[in-house]
Motif scaffolding. Structure first.
Motif, PDB file in Angstrom:
ATOM      1  N   ALA A  13      96.752 -77.491 -41.360  1.00  0.00           N
ATOM      2  CA  ALA A  13      96.292 -77.214 -39.997  1.00  0.00           C
ATOM      3  C   ALA A  13      95.462 -78.384 -39.473  1.00  0.00           C
ATOM      4  O   ALA A  13      94.737 -79.038 -40.230  1.00  0.00           O
ATOM      5  CB  ALA A  13      95.480 -75.926 -39.982  1.00  0.00           C
ATOM      6  N   TYR A  14      95.563 -78.641 -38.176  1.00  0.00           N
ATOM      7  CA  TYR A  14      94.785 -79.723 -37.575  1.00  0.00           C
ATOM      8  C   TYR A  14      94.443 -79.381 -36.138  1.00  0.00           C
ATOM      9  O   TYR A  14      95.051 -78.520 -35.505  1.00  0.00           O
ATOM     10  CB  TYR A  14      95.554 -81.045 -37.634  1.00  0.00           C
ATOM     11  CG  TYR A  14      96.829 -81.076 -36.824  1.00  0.00           C
ATOM     12  CD1 TYR A  14      96.826 -81.441 -35.476  1.00  0.00           C
ATOM     13  CD2 TYR A  14      98.052 -80.747 -37.404  1.00  0.00           C
ATOM     14  CE1 TYR A  14      97.995 -81.467 -34.731  1.00  0.00           C
ATOM     15  CE2 TYR A  14      99.226 -80.776 -36.668  1.00  0.00           C
ATOM     16  CZ  TYR A  14      99.194 -81.141 -35.335  1.00  0.00           C
ATOM     17  OH  TYR A  14     100.352 -81.165 -34.603  1.00  0.00           O
ATOM     18  N   ALA A  15      93.423 -80.065 -35.631  1.00  0.00           N
ATOM     19  CA  ALA A  15      93.008 -79.945 -34.238  1.00  0.00           C
ATOM     20  C   ALA A  15      92.589 -81.318 -33.742  1.00  0.00           C
ATOM     21  O   ALA A  15      91.950 -82.086 -34.473  1.00  0.00           O
ATOM     22  CB  ALA A  15      91.864 -78.942 -34.095  1.00  0.00           C
ATOM     23  N   ILE A  16      92.970 -81.645 -32.514  1.00  0.00           N
ATOM     24  CA  ILE A  16      92.647 -82.931 -31.903  1.00  0.00           C
ATOM     25  C   ILE A  16      92.039 -82.671 -30.531  1.00  0.00           C
ATOM     26  O   ILE A  16      92.567 -81.867 -29.754  1.00  0.00           O
ATOM     27  CB  ILE A  16      93.898 -83.820 -31.750  1.00  0.00           C
ATOM     28  CG1 ILE A  16      94.561 -84.067 -33.111  1.00  0.00           C
ATOM     29  CG2 ILE A  16      93.544 -85.152 -31.092  1.00  0.00           C
ATOM     30  CD1 ILE A  16      95.903 -84.767 -33.003  1.00  0.00           C
ATOM     31  N   PHE A  17      90.942 -83.347 -30.250  1.00  0.00           N
ATOM     32  CA  PHE A  17      90.342 -83.287 -28.914  1.00  0.00           C
ATOM     33  C   PHE A  17      90.181 -84.709 -28.420  1.00  0.00           C
ATOM     34  O   PHE A  17      89.504 -85.525 -29.045  1.00  0.00           O
ATOM     35  CB  PHE A  17      88.994 -82.573 -28.949  1.00  0.00           C
ATOM     36  CG  PHE A  17      88.386 -82.388 -27.572  1.00  0.00           C
ATOM     37  CD1 PHE A  17      88.988 -81.555 -26.642  1.00  0.00           C
ATOM     38  CD2 PHE A  17      87.222 -83.054 -27.229  1.00  0.00           C
ATOM     39  CE1 PHE A  17      88.434 -81.380 -25.380  1.00  0.00           C
ATOM     40  CE2 PHE A  17      86.658 -82.889 -25.967  1.00  0.00           C
ATOM     41  CZ  PHE A  17      87.262 -82.051 -25.041  1.00  0.00           C
ATOM     42  N   PHE A  18      90.830 -85.021 -27.295  1.00  0.00           N
ATOM     43  CA  PHE A  18      90.910 -86.394 -26.789  1.00  0.00           C
ATOM     44  C   PHE A  18      90.480 -86.383 -25.327  1.00  0.00           C
ATOM     45  O   PHE A  18      90.938 -85.542 -24.543  1.00  0.00           O
ATOM     46  CB  PHE A  18      92.362 -86.896 -26.944  1.00  0.00           C
ATOM     47  CG  PHE A  18      92.591 -88.307 -26.466  1.00  0.00           C
ATOM     48  CD1 PHE A  18      91.792 -89.344 -26.905  1.00  0.00           C
ATOM     49  CD2 PHE A  18      93.632 -88.583 -25.591  1.00  0.00           C
ATOM     50  CE1 PHE A  18      92.011 -90.636 -26.478  1.00  0.00           C
ATOM     51  CE2 PHE A  18      93.874 -89.878 -25.163  1.00  0.00           C
ATOM     52  CZ  PHE A  18      93.067 -90.909 -25.603  1.00  0.00           C
ATOM     53  N   VAL A  19      89.578 -87.306 -24.951  1.00  0.00           N
ATOM     54  CA  VAL A  19      89.045 -87.337 -23.585  1.00  0.00           C
ATOM     55  C   VAL A  19      89.251 -88.735 -22.995  1.00  0.00           C
ATOM     56  O   VAL A  19      88.354 -89.581 -23.078  1.00  0.00           O
ATOM     57  CB  VAL A  19      87.554 -86.950 -23.549  1.00  0.00           C
ATOM     58  CG1 VAL A  19      87.063 -86.850 -22.102  1.00  0.00           C
ATOM     59  CG2 VAL A  19      87.310 -85.634 -24.266  1.00  0.00           C
ATOM     60  N   PRO A  20      90.421 -89.006 -22.411  1.00  0.00           N
ATOM     61  CA  PRO A  20      90.629 -90.284 -21.726  1.00  0.00           C
ATOM     62  C   PRO A  20      90.076 -90.235 -20.301  1.00  0.00           C
ATOM     63  O   PRO A  20      89.841 -89.167 -19.737  1.00  0.00           O
ATOM     64  CB  PRO A  20      92.153 -90.426 -21.716  1.00  0.00           C
ATOM     65  CG  PRO A  20      92.644 -89.011 -21.671  1.00  0.00           C
ATOM     66  CD  PRO A  20      91.637 -88.192 -22.457  1.00  0.00           C
TER      67      PRO A  20
END
Length: 224
Positions: A13-20
């Motif tokens: 399981a994985y989670a990614i949070f990206f704020v461009p």
């Protein structure tokens, strides 16, 4: 033409949070974008399967603030993408399906003769943008112990549209540093649909931009 993260080397399981950051020339009042991804990678013999979903939100944007005429109703660029991928020996294929509005586009704010009025005034939506499909293929090739070369090819298909689909390619050189840090240099090469040439209709300040222009990006990241 939003950036897409290339392959990663974890399983489970994985989670990614990206704020461009955003550009208000293409999305009204855009300052930032939030990309939230959850998924699961599962080895199945030599093949690793990847399923997940991504939520993209431009929290301070609204097409109601577009300076063009006629006035557009409130519509924030928000959408969900469902993801399915498979990896084999460093090669990865991924299919993305967007059941919601693509970039928040609809006939109200992005119809033919609407915001896409650069060199192709007939470009735009002829119906709902629900059901957009993204197809990606990328691979990773190690260059010694610390360097990796990655390449990506991508096709975006927006249903019920004119002159809006595009292709892009990405090449990335990634250097693994100490303490899980990575330094990257990425080159983007994007096709130039007529709808996105000399695109300046959201500001009406006389400035014209081409968002599909080729781009180089430097990055510094850390894996937790």
């Amino acid at each position: 033409m939003r950036a897409t993260p290339l392959a990663s080397d974890w399983s489970g399981a994985y989670a990614i949070f990206f704020v461009p950051n955003g550009a208000d020339r293409f999305i009204p009042d855009a300052a930032l974008e939030t990309d939230s991804t959850v998924g699961y990678k599962d080895p199945a013999g030599p093949v690793e399967l990847d399923t997940g979903s991504e939520l993209i939100v431009d929290p301070v944007s609204s097409y109601a603030n577009t300076s063009t005429s006629p006035h557009h109703g409130p519509s924030a660029p928000t959408w969900v993408e469902l993801l399915l991928g498979a990896t084999l020996s460093g090669f990865n294929d991924r299919l993305g399906y967007i059941p919601t509005k693509f970039f928040g586009w609809n006939k109200n704010n992005s119809g033919v003769g609407g915001i896409f009025n650069g060199k192709q005034p007939s470009a735009g939506l002829t119906g709902a943008s629900h059901g957009a499909i993204n197809v990606e293929a990328f691979c990773t090739y190690p260059l010694g112990d610390c360097f990796y070369l990655q390449a990506l090819a991508d096709r975006e298909k927006i249903p019920r549209s004119r002159e809006l689909n595009w292709n892009c390619g990405q090449v990335k050189l990634d250097a693994k540093l100490a303490k899980a840090w990575s330094l990257g240099l990425t080159w983007w090469i994007t096709s130039n649909p007529e709808a996105f040439r000399d695109y300046g209709s959201l500001t009406e300040n006389g400035q014209l931009r081409t968002p599909s222009r080729n781009t180089a990006v430097r990055s510094l990241s850390r894996q937790l």
